[in-house]
Motif scaffolding. Structure first.
Motif, PDB file in Angstrom:
ATOM      1  N   UNK A  13       0.822  -1.211   0.000  1.00 17.32           N
ATOM      2  CA  UNK A  13       0.000   0.000   0.000  1.00 17.32           C
ATOM      3  C   UNK A  13       0.858   1.264   0.000  1.00 17.32           C
ATOM      4  N   UNK A  14       2.018   1.224   0.642  1.00 13.90           N
ATOM      5  CA  UNK A  14       2.871   2.417   0.689  1.00 13.90           C
ATOM      6  C   UNK A  14       3.385   2.781  -0.709  1.00 13.90           C
ATOM      7  N   UNK A  15       3.858   1.780  -1.461  1.00  9.60           N
ATOM      8  CA  UNK A  15       4.361   2.049  -2.814  1.00  9.60           C
ATOM      9  C   UNK A  15       3.243   2.519  -3.744  1.00  9.60           C
ATOM     10  N   UNK A  16       2.069   1.879  -3.632  1.00 11.08           N
ATOM     11  CA  UNK A  16       0.945   2.283  -4.477  1.00 11.08           C
ATOM     12  C   UNK A  16       0.514   3.716  -4.166  1.00 11.08           C
ATOM     13  N   UNK A  17       0.473   4.035  -2.876  1.00  4.86           N
ATOM     14  CA  UNK A  17       0.100   5.402  -2.486  1.00  4.86           C
ATOM     15  C   UNK A  17       1.135   6.401  -2.953  1.00  4.86           C
ATOM     16  N   UNK A  18       2.405   6.026  -2.896  1.00  7.27           N
ATOM     17  CA  UNK A  18       3.469   6.910  -3.346  1.00  7.27           C
ATOM     18  C   UNK A  18       3.359   7.199  -4.846  1.00  7.27           C
ATOM     19  N   UNK A  19       3.055   6.168  -5.631  1.00 10.42           N
ATOM     20  CA  UNK A  19       2.896   6.359  -7.073  1.00 10.42           C
ATOM     21  C   UNK A  19       1.702   7.269  -7.385  1.00 10.42           C
ATOM     22  N   UNK A  20       0.611   7.054  -6.684  1.00  7.56           N
ATOM     23  CA  UNK A  20      -0.566   7.883  -6.929  1.00  7.56           C
ATOM     24  C   UNK A  20      -0.304   9.340  -6.575  1.00  7.56           C
ATOM     25  N   UNK A  35      -0.457  12.567  -9.005  1.00  5.83           N
ATOM     26  CA  UNK A  35      -1.293  13.728  -8.703  1.00  5.83           C
ATOM     27  C   UNK A  35      -0.460  15.012  -8.684  1.00  5.83           C
ATOM     28  N   UNK A  36       0.752  14.950  -8.109  1.00  5.51           N
ATOM     29  CA  UNK A  36       1.600  16.140  -8.080  1.00  5.51           C
ATOM     30  C   UNK A  36       2.000  16.560  -9.492  1.00  5.51           C
ATOM     31  N   UNK A  37       2.305  15.603 -10.348  1.00  3.88           N
ATOM     32  CA  UNK A  37       2.674  15.936 -11.729  1.00  3.88           C
ATOM     33  C   UNK A  37       1.522  16.624 -12.462  1.00  3.88           C
ATOM     34  N   UNK A  38       0.327  16.064 -12.334  1.00  2.00           N
ATOM     35  CA  UNK A  38      -0.831  16.679 -12.988  1.00  2.00           C
ATOM     36  C   UNK A  38      -1.141  18.051 -12.407  1.00  2.00           C
ATOM     37  N   UNK A  39      -0.928  18.183 -11.095  1.00  2.00           N
ATOM     38  CA  UNK A  39      -1.188  19.478 -10.468  1.00  2.00           C
ATOM     39  C   UNK A  39      -0.215  20.532 -10.974  1.00  2.00           C
ATOM     40  N   UNK A  40       1.069  20.163 -11.133  1.00  2.00           N
ATOM     41  CA  UNK A  40       2.053  21.107 -11.672  1.00  2.00           C
ATOM     42  C   UNK A  40       1.724  21.485 -13.111  1.00  2.00           C
ATOM     43  N   UNK A  41       1.301  20.525 -13.926  1.00  2.00           N
ATOM     44  CA  UNK A  41       0.922  20.827 -15.306  1.00  2.00           C
ATOM     45  C   UNK A  41      -0.285  21.763 -15.351  1.00  2.00           C
ATOM     46  N   UNK A  42      -1.251  21.510 -14.478  1.00  2.00           N
ATOM     47  CA  UNK A  42      -2.436  22.362 -14.447  1.00  2.00           C
ATOM     48  C   UNK A  42      -2.086  23.783 -14.020  1.00  2.00           C
TER      49      UNK A  42
END
Length: 317
Positions: A179-186, A190-197
């Motif tokens: 769960x930690x790795x999956x949460x880290x990837x998500x 989200x941070x990448x999309x937020x920076x693009x937006x």
């Protein structure tokens, strides 16, 4: 909560039990402010949005579960079930929604002020378990043969769905085992999309400020660029297209320019040479002009023959 406000343990000294309850003695309603329009048949209740909608006033999205203070009114009857209508104000603008209950379909219908975000689908198409209708339930209770056939169909459906369910279960276990790795990837996504937006918003804000625009700008796409070029009557070409065109023009140009050279004559000559049996046509002799004939005669008269001995008086004999 309104009933609790009216029911308290304090009674004023001038209270007369003959008048009735405490609310009647004070001249108030048990719902207090929520019953201020009760003489019009309206009660203020806490209404929760049953599904996602789009507001017609501000065009914003309102999610399912958002709560409003709505005016509840009885507008009709469906057999013995009352039909209620709810009117509420948008929390983002001055628009009002009007939603009515639909007991026949166990749903709510938007009358005005908004439109529903369509997320409905047929549950039988994606393998969901659908509750039996009343007619089917009645047949299952009365018809033993239908009950047996229905049970065998359910068993066959269950057996056919087992491999697919096992595959989904294994996929879920592989994805969320750590769960930690999956949460880290998500969170990274989200941070990448937020920076693009944020970058797009900053670019749009800068362009709007430069052009003195007060309207929201949408993202560019190839179709919009093509339509803009057609509207301006200046069809632009890419650098690759321009390079190909310039190269073709250089190759087709003649190294020794001539006054009679043209692209049309070049095309005709290339077609003739590339054909299996080139037809070069009949060569016609051009008739000389009068000036050319006079020049030829003049040249003949001025020719001196070297070694013309007839003009000499000396003889070796």
């Amino acid at each position: 909560m309104g009933e609790r406000k009216g029911t308290n343990k304090y009674y004023p000294p001038d209270y007369d039990p003959k008048v009735g309850g405490l609310n009647k003695f004070l001249g108030t309603h048990a719902l207090r402010e929520r019953a201020r329009k009760i003489h019009q048949g309206i009660i203020i209740i806490r209404f929760e949005m049953p599904y996602n909608i789009w507001c017609d006033g501000c065009k914003n999205h309102v999610g399912m579960g958002v709560r409003y203070n709505a005016e509840k009114t009885k507008v009709g009857m469906y057999y013995t079930t009352p039909v209620y209508q709810f009117k509420m104000k948008c929390h983002l603008c001055d628009n009002h929604y009007v939603i009515r209950a639909d007991p026949a379909n166990l749903d709510y219908v938007i009358i005005s002020g908004a439109r529903r975000q369509e997320n409905r689908w047929d549950p039988t198409q994606n393998g969901q378990v659908v509750p039996e209708t009343k007619e089917t339930q009645k047949r299952l209770f009365d018809d033993s043969m239908f009950k047996l056939e229905h049970g065998s169909e359910d068993k066959s459906t269950s057996e056919s769905a087992k491999p697919r369910l096992a595959k989904l279960f294994n996929r879920n276990e592989e994805t969320w085992s750590d769960s930690y790795t999956a949460n880290q990837k998500l969170r990274a996504e989200f941070r990448r999309k937020n920076c693009e937006q944020k970058g797009l918003e900053e670019k749009s804000r800068t362009l709007s400020k430069k052009s003195s625009l007060d309207i929201p700008l949408l993202e560019e796409n190839e179709e919009d660029n093509r339509i803009a070029r057609l509207l301006s009557m200046k069809p632009a070409k890419t650098s690759e297209e321009n390079s190909v065109e310039i190269r073709a023009r250089i190759v087709s140009e003649c190294l020794l320019p001539s006054a009679n050279f043209s692209r049309k004559r070049e095309t005709v000559a290339v077609k003739i040479l590339e054909s299996d049996k080139p037809n070069l046509g009949v060569v016609l002799k051009r008739r000389p002009t009068a000036e050319e004939e006079a020049d030829v005669k003049k040249a003949k008269t001025n020719v001196s023959l070297v070694g013309d001995y007839s003009s000499s008086g000396d003889s070796d004999c």
